[in-house]
Design a protein around this motif. Structure first.
Motif, PDB file in Angstrom:
ATOM      1  N   GLU A  37     -27.734 -17.732  27.104  1.00 27.34           N
ATOM      2  CA  GLU A  37     -26.358 -18.090  26.844  1.00 27.34           C
ATOM      3  C   GLU A  37     -25.624 -16.848  27.066  1.00 27.34           C
ATOM      4  N   SER A  38     -24.780 -16.470  28.171  1.00 28.71           N
ATOM      5  CA  SER A  38     -24.063 -15.456  28.378  1.00 28.71           C
ATOM      6  C   SER A  38     -22.868 -15.253  27.505  1.00 28.71           C
ATOM      7  N   GLN A  39     -22.359 -13.939  27.447  1.00 29.37           N
ATOM      8  CA  GLN A  39     -21.488 -13.530  26.343  1.00 29.37           C
ATOM      9  C   GLN A  39     -20.046 -13.935  27.243  1.00 29.37           C
ATOM     10  N   PRO A  40     -19.129 -14.842  26.530  1.00 31.59           N
ATOM     11  CA  PRO A  40     -17.908 -15.158  27.232  1.00 31.59           C
ATOM     12  C   PRO A  40     -16.959 -13.880  27.417  1.00 31.59           C
ATOM     13  N   HIS A  41     -16.199 -14.073  28.317  1.00 33.14           N
ATOM     14  CA  HIS A  41     -15.068 -13.079  28.507  1.00 33.14           C
ATOM     15  C   HIS A  41     -14.116 -13.002  27.467  1.00 33.14           C
TER      16      HIS A  41
ATOM     17  N   MET B 108      -8.345 -23.596  27.495  1.00 34.64           N
ATOM     18  CA  MET B 108      -9.584 -22.912  27.282  1.00 34.64           C
ATOM     19  C   MET B 108     -10.710 -23.685  28.220  1.00 34.64           C
ATOM     20  N   PHE B 109     -11.859 -23.122  28.900  1.00 36.24           N
ATOM     21  CA  PHE B 109     -12.653 -23.731  29.460  1.00 36.24           C
ATOM     22  C   PHE B 109     -12.202 -24.664  30.556  1.00 36.24           C
ATOM     23  N   ALA B 110     -11.257 -24.005  31.399  1.00 42.93           N
ATOM     24  CA  ALA B 110     -10.525 -24.672  32.334  1.00 42.93           C
ATOM     25  C   ALA B 110     -11.442 -24.567  33.663  1.00 42.93           C
ATOM     26  N   ARG B 111     -11.210 -25.619  34.448  1.00 39.20           N
ATOM     27  CA  ARG B 111     -11.929 -25.485  36.012  1.00 39.20           C
ATOM     28  C   ARG B 111     -11.102 -25.305  36.732  1.00 39.20           C
ATOM     29  N   TYR B 112      -9.833 -25.406  36.757  1.00 39.13           N
ATOM     30  CA  TYR B 112      -8.969 -25.153  37.878  1.00 39.13           C
ATOM     31  C   TYR B 112      -7.626 -24.505  37.198  1.00 39.13           C
ATOM     32  N   PRO B 113      -6.904 -23.736  38.198  1.00 47.84           N
ATOM     33  CA  PRO B 113      -5.611 -23.176  37.855  1.00 47.84           C
ATOM     34  C   PRO B 113      -4.677 -24.052  37.658  1.00 47.84           C
TER      35      PRO B 113
ATOM     36  N   PRO C  43     -12.315 -16.090  18.856  1.00 47.95           N
ATOM     37  CA  PRO C  43     -11.238 -15.478  18.176  1.00 47.95           C
ATOM     38  C   PRO C  43      -9.877 -16.126  18.509  1.00 47.95           C
ATOM     39  N   VAL C  44      -9.772 -17.630  18.619  1.00 44.23           N
ATOM     40  CA  VAL C  44      -8.553 -18.207  18.975  1.00 44.23           C
ATOM     41  C   VAL C  44      -7.411 -17.988  18.167  1.00 44.23           C
ATOM     42  N   SER C  45      -7.652 -17.745  16.841  1.00 45.95           N
ATOM     43  CA  SER C  45      -6.429 -17.597  15.967  1.00 45.95           C
ATOM     44  C   SER C  45      -5.762 -16.209  16.350  1.00 45.95           C
ATOM     45  N   SER C  46      -6.377 -15.253  16.709  1.00 44.46           N
ATOM     46  CA  SER C  46      -5.859 -13.938  17.192  1.00 44.46           C
ATOM     47  C   SER C  46      -5.056 -13.744  18.436  1.00 44.46           C
ATOM     48  N   VAL C  47      -5.225 -14.840  19.075  1.00 45.55           N
ATOM     49  CA  VAL C  47      -4.596 -14.959  20.565  1.00 45.55           C
ATOM     50  C   VAL C  47      -3.530 -16.185  20.348  1.00 45.55           C
ATOM     51  N   THR C  48      -3.045 -16.942  19.288  1.00 43.60           N
ATOM     52  CA  THR C  48      -2.308 -17.696  18.976  1.00 43.60           C
ATOM     53  C   THR C  48      -1.173 -17.144  18.367  1.00 43.60           C
ATOM     54  N   ALA C  49      -0.050 -17.915  18.309  1.00 41.63           N
ATOM     55  CA  ALA C  49       1.247 -17.598  17.509  1.00 41.63           C
ATOM     56  C   ALA C  49       1.004 -18.028  16.022  1.00 41.63           C
ATOM     57  N   ARG C  50       1.962 -17.492  15.322  1.00 38.13           N
ATOM     58  CA  ARG C  50       1.892 -18.025  13.615  1.00 38.13           C
ATOM     59  C   ARG C  50       1.977 -19.312  13.641  1.00 38.13           C
ATOM     60  N   ASN C  51       2.952 -20.103  14.521  1.00 39.74           N
ATOM     61  CA  ASN C  51       2.882 -21.330  14.556  1.00 39.74           C
ATOM     62  C   ASN C  51       2.418 -21.871  15.834  1.00 39.74           C
ATOM     63  N   ALA C  52       1.540 -22.864  15.818  1.00 43.92           N
ATOM     64  CA  ALA C  52       0.964 -23.302  17.048  1.00 43.92           C
ATOM     65  C   ALA C  52       0.316 -24.602  16.920  1.00 43.92           C
TER      66      ALA C  52
ATOM     67  N   GLY D  32     -16.659 -18.358  33.469  1.00 45.11           N
ATOM     68  CA  GLY D  32     -15.153 -18.199  34.227  1.00 45.11           C
ATOM     69  C   GLY D  32     -15.185 -16.875  34.894  1.00 45.11           C
ATOM     70  N   ARG D  33     -14.145 -16.986  35.909  1.00 47.52           N
ATOM     71  CA  ARG D  33     -13.685 -15.716  36.424  1.00 47.52           C
ATOM     72  C   ARG D  33     -12.828 -14.974  35.665  1.00 47.52           C
ATOM     73  N   VAL D  34     -12.832 -13.504  35.818  1.00 51.04           N
ATOM     74  CA  VAL D  34     -12.075 -12.788  34.853  1.00 51.04           C
ATOM     75  C   VAL D  34     -10.496 -12.999  35.092  1.00 51.04           C
ATOM     76  N   HIS D  35      -9.686 -13.089  34.428  1.00 46.57           N
ATOM     77  CA  HIS D  35      -8.230 -13.260  34.349  1.00 46.57           C
ATOM     78  C   HIS D  35      -7.795 -11.950  34.135  1.00 46.57           C
ATOM     79  N   LYS D  36      -6.580 -11.409  34.768  1.00 44.33           N
ATOM     80  CA  LYS D  36      -6.128 -10.319  34.859  1.00 44.33           C
ATOM     81  C   LYS D  36      -5.749  -9.607  33.422  1.00 44.33           C
ATOM     82  N   GLY D  37      -5.685 -10.840  32.493  1.00 41.32           N
ATOM     83  CA  GLY D  37      -5.127 -10.404  31.311  1.00 41.32           C
ATOM     84  C   GLY D  37      -6.226 -10.114  30.240  1.00 41.32           C
ATOM     85  N   TYR D  38      -7.513 -10.549  30.885  1.00 45.45           N
ATOM     86  CA  TYR D  38      -8.704 -10.418  29.831  1.00 45.45           C
ATOM     87  C   TYR D  38      -8.879  -8.902  29.342  1.00 45.45           C
TER      88      TYR D  38
END
Length: 283
Positions: A13-17, A181-186, A66-75, A205-211
């Motif tokens: 099991e590889s480490q996710p980006h 998350m876990f998307a297959r297509y843009p 860490p989904v909570s850390s990348v989501t807004a206070r209200n989501a 997944g392919r590395v996104h420029k924001g990762y």
């Protein structure tokens, strides 16, 4: 005694980006995790040795994202879960910082509109799948959501692919910025994390420029809903760049926003505008 094959991954099991980040945090997340079933060598299992549809993740690994850390206070969170793993889905929803509120049922139909009996299951033949809906903080659905029924009725597609109708439903009912998350297509208007193109597939997944770097500014598309919290964060980020020396035109070119939109957001942050044509403030 538990069979070793039910606990040992069929491949490492590889480490996710790292998850992408966006100014103000994502207000809506759609996730279709690669759930791991106890029997992973059967014909319907994602990790079937011959078919090898896709790698899976352990429940603990999914919960640790860490989904909570990348989501807004209200989501809002839309989380796909197989019927057999409903309790796991609720655990993941809570681990990511959301509380369960409701669900949307995907009813899989035949061409004639009847239930698609090709579904599988040890106890019943499944013709439905659940999209759990969770809320972080306090945020109601947008106005169209108040009349949206909690059901999608479409025909099945290839293995594990969810109906495209979900995107219109989600965008009508929940505000952006959107993360899949876990998307297959843009997808236009969404930040995607996962296997983004069939030609360049990688296990996680392919590395996104924001990762790898700082937060991105949300993409603004026609008729998209941006919450007040996100708009304020966008205004603060643009003001930081403006005071750092960027002109309004440069900000527009950098972000893809219109000049009018940039000026409106700077005004929201109470930024005193520089006279046009004058020398810029140095950093």
């Amino acid at each position: 005694m538990m069979n070793e094959s039910s606990t040992t991954p069929l491949r490492p099991e590889s480490q996710p980006h790292p998850l992408p980040k966006i100014v103000g945090g994502f207000q809506t997340v759609l996730a279709d995790p690669p759930w791991r079933f106890s029997n992973r060598t059967g014909k319907v299992a994602p990790e079937h040795r011959r078919l090898d549809r896709y790698s899976t993740m352990s429940l603990d690994a999914i919960k640790a994202l860490p989904v909570s850390s990348v989501t807004a206070r209200n989501a809002h969170l839309y989380l796909w879960v197989p019927n057999a793993l409903l309790t796991d889905g609720l655990d993941v929803l809570h681990a990511w910082g959301f509380r369960y509120v409701s669900n949307i049922v995907w009813a899989k139909r035949r061409k004639d509109g009847g239930p698609d009996g090709r579904g599988v299951g040890f106890y019943f033949r499944n013709v439905t799948e659940l999209l759990l809906f969770g809320v972080k903080g306090s945020m109601r659905t947008l106005a169209p959501g108040r009349s949206q029924v909690n059901m999608i009725e479409t025909r099945k597609r290839e293995h594990s692919r969810k109906p495209d109708e979900q995107y219109d439903l989600i965008q009508a009912c929940s505000p952006g910025p959107y993360l899949e998350m876990f998307a297959r297509y843009p997808r236009k208007g969404w930040t995607v994390w996962g296997d983004e193109s069939p030609e360049e597939t990688t296990p996680r997944g392919r590395v996104h420029k924001g990762y790898e770097g700082g937060a991105l500014l949300p993409e603004l598309i026609a008729n998209s809903h941006i919450g007040e919290e996100t708009a304020e964060a966008m205004a603060d980020e643009l003001s930081r760049r403006y005071f750092g020396g960027s002109s309004v035109r440069e900000l527009a070119e950098e972000t893809g926003y219109s000049i009018q939109r940039v000026r409106s957001l700077l005004k929201k942050a109470d930024v005193p505008m520089r006279p046009r044509g004058r020398q810029r403030i140095s950093a």
